[in-house]
Design a protein around this motif. Structure first.
Motif, PDB file in Angstrom:
ATOM      1  N   TYR A  36      39.428  33.848  51.690  1.00 21.08           N
ATOM      2  CA  TYR A  36      39.760  32.602  51.013  1.00 21.08           C
ATOM      3  C   TYR A  36      38.785  32.448  49.866  1.00 21.08           C
ATOM      4  O   TYR A  36      37.570  32.457  50.065  1.00 21.08           O
ATOM      5  CB  TYR A  36      39.660  31.401  51.956  1.00 21.08           C
ATOM      6  CG  TYR A  36      40.020  30.113  51.261  1.00 21.08           C
ATOM      7  CD1 TYR A  36      41.341  29.833  50.928  1.00 21.08           C
ATOM      8  CD2 TYR A  36      39.041  29.196  50.908  1.00 21.08           C
ATOM      9  CE1 TYR A  36      41.682  28.665  50.265  1.00 21.08           C
ATOM     10  CE2 TYR A  36      39.373  28.020  50.247  1.00 21.08           C
ATOM     11  CZ  TYR A  36      40.692  27.764  49.938  1.00 21.08           C
ATOM     12  OH  TYR A  36      41.021  26.608  49.280  1.00 21.08           O
ATOM     13  N   ARG A  37      39.324  32.354  48.658  1.00 21.49           N
ATOM     14  CA  ARG A  37      38.493  32.217  47.465  1.00 21.49           C
ATOM     15  C   ARG A  37      38.477  30.740  47.081  1.00 21.49           C
ATOM     16  O   ARG A  37      39.396  30.255  46.415  1.00 21.49           O
ATOM     17  CB  ARG A  37      39.041  33.096  46.350  1.00 21.49           C
ATOM     18  CG  ARG A  37      39.085  34.557  46.802  1.00 21.49           C
ATOM     19  CD  ARG A  37      39.804  35.481  45.879  1.00 21.49           C
ATOM     20  NE  ARG A  37      41.127  34.986  45.544  1.00 21.49           N
ATOM     21  CZ  ARG A  37      41.889  35.495  44.583  1.00 21.49           C
ATOM     22  NH1 ARG A  37      41.452  36.527  43.894  1.00 21.49           N
ATOM     23  NH2 ARG A  37      43.067  35.002  44.318  1.00 21.49           N
ATOM     24  N   GLU A  38      37.443  30.047  47.544  1.00 19.00           N
ATOM     25  CA  GLU A  38      37.374  28.602  47.400  1.00 19.00           C
ATOM     26  C   GLU A  38      37.459  28.154  45.941  1.00 19.00           C
ATOM     27  O   GLU A  38      38.138  27.170  45.616  1.00 19.00           O
ATOM     28  CB  GLU A  38      36.096  28.063  48.043  1.00 19.00           C
ATOM     29  CG  GLU A  38      36.094  26.565  48.170  1.00 19.00           C
ATOM     30  CD  GLU A  38      34.976  26.063  49.068  1.00 19.00           C
ATOM     31  OE1 GLU A  38      34.654  24.883  48.933  1.00 19.00           O
ATOM     32  OE2 GLU A  38      34.448  26.834  49.882  1.00 19.00           O
ATOM     33  N   GLU A  39      36.799  28.889  45.050  1.00 18.46           N
ATOM     34  CA  GLU A  39      36.792  28.496  43.634  1.00 18.46           C
ATOM     35  C   GLU A  39      38.184  28.536  43.008  1.00 18.46           C
ATOM     36  O   GLU A  39      38.454  27.888  42.007  1.00 18.46           O
ATOM     37  CB  GLU A  39      35.822  29.381  42.828  1.00 18.46           C
ATOM     38  CG  GLU A  39      36.270  30.823  42.619  1.00 18.46           C
ATOM     39  CD  GLU A  39      36.099  31.753  43.829  1.00 18.46           C
ATOM     40  OE1 GLU A  39      36.463  32.934  43.703  1.00 18.46           O
ATOM     41  OE2 GLU A  39      35.618  31.305  44.889  1.00 18.46           O
ATOM     42  N   ARG A  40      39.101  29.290  43.617  1.00 13.84           N
ATOM     43  CA  ARG A  40      40.475  29.401  43.098  1.00 13.84           C
ATOM     44  C   ARG A  40      41.481  28.716  44.017  1.00 13.84           C
ATOM     45  O   ARG A  40      42.674  28.762  43.747  1.00 13.84           O
ATOM     46  CB  ARG A  40      40.845  30.871  42.943  1.00 13.84           C
ATOM     47  CG  ARG A  40      39.921  31.589  41.951  1.00 13.84           C
ATOM     48  CD  ARG A  40      40.357  32.982  41.706  1.00 13.84           C
ATOM     49  NE  ARG A  40      41.442  32.935  40.729  1.00 13.84           N
ATOM     50  CZ  ARG A  40      42.099  33.998  40.308  1.00 13.84           C
ATOM     51  NH1 ARG A  40      41.792  35.180  40.763  1.00 13.84           N
ATOM     52  NH2 ARG A  40      43.059  33.886  39.427  1.00 13.84           N
ATOM     53  N   GLU A  41      40.989  28.162  45.140  1.00 16.01           N
ATOM     54  CA  GLU A  41      41.862  27.562  46.165  1.00 16.01           C
ATOM     55  C   GLU A  41      42.963  28.551  46.533  1.00 16.01           C
ATOM     56  O   GLU A  41      44.144  28.203  46.579  1.00 16.01           O
ATOM     57  CB  GLU A  41      42.464  26.247  45.671  1.00 16.01           C
ATOM     58  CG  GLU A  41      41.448  25.183  45.338  1.00 16.01           C
ATOM     59  CD  GLU A  41      42.102  23.917  44.817  1.00 16.01           C
ATOM     60  OE1 GLU A  41      42.998  23.387  45.507  1.00 16.01           O
ATOM     61  OE2 GLU A  41      41.712  23.481  43.725  1.00 16.01           O
ATOM     62  N   SER A  42      42.549  29.774  46.792  1.00 15.42           N
ATOM     63  CA  SER A  42      43.509  30.860  46.941  1.00 15.42           C
ATOM     64  C   SER A  42      43.140  31.791  48.083  1.00 15.42           C
ATOM     65  O   SER A  42      42.002  32.218  48.207  1.00 15.42           O
ATOM     66  CB  SER A  42      43.542  31.668  45.639  1.00 15.42           C
ATOM     67  OG  SER A  42      44.265  32.869  45.798  1.00 15.42           O
ATOM     68  N   TYR A  43      44.147  32.121  48.888  1.00 21.86           N
ATOM     69  CA  TYR A  43      43.994  33.189  49.877  1.00 21.86           C
ATOM     70  C   TYR A  43      44.409  34.501  49.234  1.00 21.86           C
ATOM     71  O   TYR A  43      45.272  34.538  48.346  1.00 21.86           O
ATOM     72  CB  TYR A  43      44.899  32.957  51.088  1.00 21.86           C
ATOM     73  CG  TYR A  43      44.338  31.987  52.081  1.00 21.86           C
ATOM     74  CD1 TYR A  43      43.420  32.414  53.038  1.00 21.86           C
ATOM     75  CD2 TYR A  43      44.724  30.658  52.068  1.00 21.86           C
ATOM     76  CE1 TYR A  43      42.899  31.525  53.964  1.00 21.86           C
ATOM     77  CE2 TYR A  43      44.211  29.761  52.986  1.00 21.86           C
ATOM     78  CZ  TYR A  43      43.298  30.199  53.935  1.00 21.86           C
ATOM     79  OH  TYR A  43      42.783  29.318  54.845  1.00 21.86           O
ATOM     80  N   LYS A  44      43.805  35.589  49.712  1.00 19.28           N
ATOM     81  CA  LYS A  44      44.208  36.938  49.320  1.00 19.28           C
ATOM     82  C   LYS A  44      44.224  37.764  50.598  1.00 19.28           C
ATOM     83  O   LYS A  44      43.222  37.855  51.307  1.00 19.28           O
ATOM     84  CB  LYS A  44      43.235  37.549  48.327  1.00 19.28           C
ATOM     85  CG  LYS A  44      43.588  38.985  47.935  1.00 19.28           C
ATOM     86  CD  LYS A  44      42.576  39.526  46.918  1.00 19.28           C
ATOM     87  CE  LYS A  44      42.906  40.928  46.510  1.00 19.28           C
ATOM     88  NZ  LYS A  44      42.457  41.933  47.477  1.00 19.28           N
TER      89      LYS A  44
END
Length: 128
Positions: A36-44
């Motif tokens: 989870y990339r918090e700065e992008r509010e994105s899961y990968k």
């Protein structure tokens, strides 16, 4: 250029959990790593396909819809090679996934069909 193989295909989904379930549970792809990339509010989520290639599944807040016509410019579909297309279609149907009738490629005499992921991305099964 000295390209060796396709390394990965990236897919952005509108509902991460729904797409994750589809690609992992229904299609049977193996998770390699999820972050989870918090700065992008994105899961990968990196997924293994047949021990060789990866699909990267991404989530982003409110991604825009993409035109959903097969002949639109850009990626047309994602194709997976299978041993027995009838067996794989039966598995998809068990999960209430709508699958097009199986066709035969007039140039290779190989069977193929299409279905869609939860966001309507066309996916092809192509018999080996």
């Amino acid at each position: 250029m000295n390209l060796k193989k396709i390394h990965h295909v990236a897919v952005i989904c509108s509902d991460y959990q729904k797409s994750k379930d589809f690609y992992v549970r229904i299609l049977g792809l193996t998770p390699i790593r999820e972050v989870y990339r918090e700065e992008r509010e994105s899961y990968k989520l990196d997924l293994e396909v047949g021990g060789q290639y990866q699909i990267e599944l991404f989530s982003f807040p409110n991604p825009p819809a993409r035109p959903n016509r097969p002949e639109a410019v850009g990626l047309r579909h994602l194709a997976f090679e299978v041993e027995d297309i009838e067996e794989e279609v039966a598995e998809l149907v068990k999960h209430d996934i709508l699958v097009e009738p199986i066709r035969v490629d007039p140039y290779t005499n190989k069977k193929y069909t299409f279905f869609a992921d939860p966001d309507g991305l066309p996916i092809e099964l192509y018999e080996r």
